[in-house]
Design a protein around this motif. Structure first.
Motif, PDB file in Angstrom:
ATOM      1  N   ARG A 146       0.821  -1.263   0.000  1.00  0.00           N
ATOM      2  CA  ARG A 146      -0.091  -0.065   0.058  1.00  0.00           C
ATOM      3  C   ARG A 146       0.752   1.204  -0.013  1.00  0.00           C
ATOM      4  N   VAL A 147       0.503   2.295  -0.571  1.00  0.00           N
ATOM      5  CA  VAL A 147       1.131   3.593  -0.724  1.00  0.00           C
ATOM      6  C   VAL A 147       0.040   4.590  -0.158  1.00  0.00           C
ATOM      7  N   PHE A 148       0.525   5.201   0.753  1.00  0.00           N
ATOM      8  CA  PHE A 148      -0.083   6.385   1.272  1.00  0.00           C
ATOM      9  C   PHE A 148       0.901   7.616   1.185  1.00  0.00           C
ATOM     10  N   VAL A 149       0.328   8.641   0.424  1.00  0.00           N
ATOM     11  CA  VAL A 149       0.715   9.895   0.355  1.00  0.00           C
ATOM     12  C   VAL A 149       0.546  11.067   1.482  1.00  0.00           C
ATOM     13  N   ILE A 150       1.359  11.649   2.332  1.00  0.00           N
ATOM     14  CA  ILE A 150       1.252  12.621   3.200  1.00  0.00           C
ATOM     15  C   ILE A 150       1.524  14.007   2.415  1.00  0.00           C
ATOM     16  N   THR A 151       0.902  14.889   2.455  1.00  0.00           N
ATOM     17  CA  THR A 151       1.304  16.202   1.430  1.00  0.00           C
ATOM     18  C   THR A 151       0.388  17.370   2.095  1.00  0.00           C
ATOM     19  N   GLN A 152       0.713  18.641   1.679  1.00  0.00           N
ATOM     20  CA  GLN A 152      -0.136  19.733   1.705  1.00  0.00           C
ATOM     21  C   GLN A 152      -1.032  19.351   0.564  1.00  0.00           C
ATOM     22  N   HIS A 153      -2.142  20.072   0.550  1.00  0.00           N
ATOM     23  CA  HIS A 153      -3.118  19.989  -0.336  1.00  0.00           C
ATOM     24  C   HIS A 153      -2.766  20.680  -1.669  1.00  0.00           C
ATOM     25  N   VAL A 154      -2.331  21.826  -1.312  1.00  0.00           N
ATOM     26  CA  VAL A 154      -1.789  22.759  -2.679  1.00  0.00           C
ATOM     27  C   VAL A 154      -0.378  23.251  -2.173  1.00  0.00           C
ATOM     28  N   THR A 155       0.364  23.673  -3.188  1.00  0.00           N
ATOM     29  CA  THR A 155       1.624  24.024  -3.092  1.00  0.00           C
ATOM     30  C   THR A 155       1.525  25.473  -2.288  1.00  0.00           C
ATOM     31  N   LYS A 156       2.822  26.004  -1.792  1.00  0.00           N
ATOM     32  CA  LYS A 156       3.040  27.357  -1.120  1.00  0.00           C
ATOM     33  C   LYS A 156       2.638  28.447  -2.219  1.00  0.00           C
ATOM     34  N   GLU A 157       2.930  28.266  -3.565  1.00  0.00           N
ATOM     35  CA  GLU A 157       2.422  29.215  -4.474  1.00  0.00           C
ATOM     36  C   GLU A 157       0.962  28.985  -4.899  1.00  0.00           C
ATOM     37  N   GLY A 158       0.135  28.136  -4.262  1.00  0.00           N
ATOM     38  CA  GLY A 158      -1.218  27.874  -4.330  1.00  0.00           C
ATOM     39  C   GLY A 158      -1.536  26.933  -5.576  1.00  0.00           C
ATOM     40  N   GLU A 159      -0.590  26.001  -6.156  1.00  0.00           N
ATOM     41  CA  GLU A 159      -0.781  25.111  -7.244  1.00  0.00           C
ATOM     42  C   GLU A 159      -1.291  23.924  -6.785  1.00  0.00           C
ATOM     43  N   HIS A 160      -2.467  23.528  -7.126  1.00  0.00           N
ATOM     44  CA  HIS A 160      -2.993  22.031  -6.923  1.00  0.00           C
ATOM     45  C   HIS A 160      -1.896  20.886  -7.009  1.00  0.00           C
ATOM     46  N   LYS A 161      -2.187  20.193  -6.174  1.00  0.00           N
ATOM     47  CA  LYS A 161      -1.200  18.905  -6.136  1.00  0.00           C
ATOM     48  C   LYS A 161      -1.903  17.493  -6.560  1.00  0.00           C
ATOM     49  N   LEU A 162      -3.359  17.711  -6.062  1.00  0.00           N
ATOM     50  CA  LEU A 162      -4.113  16.653  -6.568  1.00  0.00           C
ATOM     51  C   LEU A 162      -4.853  16.850  -7.992  1.00  0.00           C
ATOM     52  N   VAL A 163      -4.453  16.275  -9.028  1.00  0.00           N
ATOM     53  CA  VAL A 163      -4.749  16.554 -10.367  1.00  0.00           C
ATOM     54  C   VAL A 163      -5.193  15.586 -11.166  1.00  0.00           C
ATOM     55  N   GLU A 164      -5.658  16.046 -12.345  1.00  0.00           N
ATOM     56  CA  GLU A 164      -6.361  15.001 -13.376  1.00  0.00           C
ATOM     57  C   GLU A 164      -5.278  13.980 -13.859  1.00  0.00           C
ATOM     58  N   ARG A 165      -4.272  14.683 -14.159  1.00  0.00           N
ATOM     59  CA  ARG A 165      -3.212  13.988 -14.809  1.00  0.00           C
ATOM     60  C   ARG A 165      -1.772  14.699 -14.323  1.00  0.00           C
ATOM     61  N   SER A 181      -4.002  15.019   3.283  1.00  0.00           N
ATOM     62  CA  SER A 181      -3.328  16.267   3.389  1.00  0.00           C
ATOM     63  C   SER A 181      -3.726  17.227   4.484  1.00  0.00           C
ATOM     64  N   ASP A 182      -3.479  18.473   4.289  1.00  0.00           N
ATOM     65  CA  ASP A 182      -4.049  19.426   5.355  1.00  0.00           C
ATOM     66  C   ASP A 182      -5.479  19.722   5.284  1.00  0.00           C
ATOM     67  N   LEU A 183      -6.058  19.235   4.138  1.00  0.00           N
ATOM     68  CA  LEU A 183      -7.294  19.558   4.003  1.00  0.00           C
ATOM     69  C   LEU A 183      -8.251  18.496   4.092  1.00  0.00           C
ATOM     70  N   ALA A 184      -7.684  17.355   3.877  1.00  0.00           N
ATOM     71  CA  ALA A 184      -8.757  15.991   3.863  1.00  0.00           C
ATOM     72  C   ALA A 184      -7.845  14.774   3.712  1.00  0.00           C
ATOM     73  N   VAL A 185      -8.661  13.708   3.972  1.00  0.00           N
ATOM     74  CA  VAL A 185      -8.069  12.317   3.810  1.00  0.00           C
ATOM     75  C   VAL A 185      -8.840  11.797   2.391  1.00  0.00           C
ATOM     76  N   VAL A 186      -8.128  11.440   1.225  1.00  0.00           N
ATOM     77  CA  VAL A 186      -8.729  11.331   0.000  1.00  0.00           C
ATOM     78  C   VAL A 186      -8.326   9.799  -0.368  1.00  0.00           C
ATOM     79  N   ASP A 187      -9.368   8.934  -0.774  1.00  0.00           N
ATOM     80  CA  ASP A 187      -9.085   7.831  -1.375  1.00  0.00           C
ATOM     81  C   ASP A 187      -8.818   7.740  -2.958  1.00  0.00           C
ATOM     82  N   VAL A 188      -8.218   7.002  -3.599  1.00  0.00           N
ATOM     83  CA  VAL A 188      -7.652   6.928  -5.098  1.00  0.00           C
ATOM     84  C   VAL A 188      -8.724   5.495  -5.313  1.00  0.00           C
ATOM     85  N   THR A 189      -9.650   5.815  -5.842  1.00  0.00           N
ATOM     86  CA  THR A 189     -10.585   4.542  -6.410  1.00  0.00           C
ATOM     87  C   THR A 189     -10.520   4.555  -7.919  1.00  0.00           C
ATOM     88  N   PRO A 190     -11.054   3.218  -8.563  1.00  0.00           N
ATOM     89  CA  PRO A 190     -11.243   3.065  -9.803  1.00  0.00           C
ATOM     90  C   PRO A 190     -11.950   4.195 -10.514  1.00  0.00           C
TER      91      PRO A 190
END
Lengths: 220, 236
Positions: A146-165, A181-190
């Motif tokens: 299993r791979v869990f990512v721990i991260t800020q939800h957006v960068t310091k510059e405000g760029e999104h890190k959770l993206v379509e591609r 993230s600092d804003l939520a827990v989000v699962d990656v699903t099919p």
């Protein structure tokens, strides 16, 4: 509340604490360098995890007391650590057999970007002046259960890190299971990103505004 | 009677030739065979291809070998470390070639090379820039990439104790790449803090078997990279 508590959402310690809650007793875990390392501080009482560091130690303990360090007893971040009772040392081929052979239960890593199909980019921004360095990240995401990512939800510059591609060079394809993230827990699903839990003060619309891919509502 | 000891580090590396491929053990400073590397700098061989996880720190050990202009190419997973300035400068000036390899793939390529396995498939790096241009094949529904085993003309590693037959035990996380590199070197040279007679190591505890080791150099008090850097040392 911790010292660095933000106006809304979780502090770094809060994220690490939230992630630690989800790791069952007895798991073999590899924590990446930086924020992922914080997780070890917040493992609930009564649970014992076995920490793997890919440079060749299972049963890694905390930093040594001042003056007790050994420059040849280090972790993957090249910082001095200790070996707990029950620890073992091994060579790199064996260490990566643990990783690549699917023997570790969990890898916790940081991210530059995570895509809604589970792609992860965390080793390079592709800048022409950057010195490319990958270490064991590609092996960890390809091999660990299993791979869990721990991260800020957006960068310091405000760029999104959770993206379509992902636009940065990938570490692995379809490898991330869950994001803390600092804003939520989000699962990656099919079906894409599904919200598991919102941090304090964060509502679904705000999270969606800070995420560049559609979010599915929590399963109630 | 077998006794693989040689007189000193300089004698041990005397026949390293220009253009040789050299594996160098170590992860960061742990396991870095500094005395052997410094002897190689004195020896003068150039256009070396160095296979090592990192590219050294400060201006001692592996970084000093690079700074001396002896290395044409490095094969490594993480050429970036705190205090690492020599490699980045050479790389940005286009004076050194880099083959970047995921750390586990690097370890397995070395192990495979030493075990007579010319190539293997792995899912590591599939879909990333590091798999581009390589042969792919699907096993059990999952894409894999072909990676080749690697060998070296010389391997330089550090152990804690060797017996005269070349059996070696290590210290803590200094073991890292040494055992697979010992297998993959045509000539494997190990520096150790202690040498004992055959029979002085428990056969159950031997980590690298003597068959993989050609030369033993006794370095009773090896230097530690971080201590050299803290003291402001540079080599030569």
């Amino acid at each position: 509340m911790t010292k660095d508590a933000p106006a809304i959402g979780w502090s770094r310690d809060d994220i690490a604490r939230r992630l630690a809650r989800d790791i069952p007793n007895g798991w073999y875990v590899n924590l990446g360098i930086g924020i992922p390392e914080l997780v070890a501080r917040f493992v609930p009482e009564g649970r014992t995890l076995v920490y793997h560091t890919e440079n060749g130690l299972l049963g890694m303990g905390p930093s040594p007391a001042a003056g007790k360090g050994d420059p040849e007893l280090i972790n993957a971040g090249k910082r001095q650590v200790t070996a707990l009772a029950g620890a073992s040392f091994f060579d790199q081929a064996t260490s990566f057999a643990m990783i690549r052979g699917g023997h570790l239960d969990l890898s916790v890593l940081g991210a530059l970007q995570v895509a809604s199909n589970g792609d992860l980019a965390n080793w390079s921004t592709g800048g022409s002046d950057a010195i490319p360095a990958v270490g064991g990240a590609m092996d960890l995401v390809a091999g660990v259960k299993r791979v869990f990512v721990i991260t800020q939800h957006v960068t310091k510059e405000g760029e999104h890190k959770l993206v379509e591609r992902c636009t940065y060079p990938l570490t692995g394809c379809g490898v991330v299971n869950r994001i803390y993230s600092d804003l939520a827990v989000v699962d990656v699903t099919p079906d894409g990103f599904r919200v598991v839990e919102l941090a304090p003060g964060v509502d679904f619309a705000f999270l969606q505004k800070n995420t560049s891919a559609p979010l599915l509502a929590p399963i109630s | 009677m077998i006794d693989k000891r040689v007189a000193n580090a300089h004698a041990a590396v005397a026949d390293v030739f220009d253009g040789a491929t050299v594996m160098i053990g170590g992860f960061g400073e742990a396991g870095s065979p500094i005395e052997l590397i410094h002897a190689l700098i004195d020896q003068g061989a150039s256009r070396l291809v160095v296979i090592s996880n990192n590219t050294g720190s400060g201006e001692v050990g592996l970084a000093a070998l690079l700074k001396a202009g002896r290395v044409a190419k490095v094969v490594c997973s993480f050429p970036r470390t705190a205090n690492s300035t020599v490699f980045p400068e050479l790389y940005r000036r286009g004076e050194i070639e880099l083959e970047l390899v995921p750390q586990g793939t690097l370890a397995e390529r070395i192990r495979a090379g030493g075990a007579g396995i010319p190539a293997f498939f792995t899912p590591t790096a599939v879909g990333t820039p590091l798999a581009q241009g390589k042969e792919h094949r699907v096993f059990n529904g999952r894409e894999h990439v072909l990676e080749h085993g690697i060998r070296a003309d010389f391997t330089l590693i550090k152990g804690r104790t060797a017996d005269t037959h070349g059996n070696v035990v290590y210290h803590a996380t200094a073991r890292n790449f040494a055992p697979p590199m010992a297998m993959a070197g045509t000539v494997t040279i190990v520096q150790v803090a202690e040498v004992v007679d055959a029979g002085g190591l428990d056969p159950e505890s031997v980590v690298t078997q003597g068959i993989f080791v050609d030369r033993i150099v006794h370095i009773p008090s090896p230097a530690q990279e971080s201590e050299l850097i803290a003291s402001g040392a540079s080599y030569p």
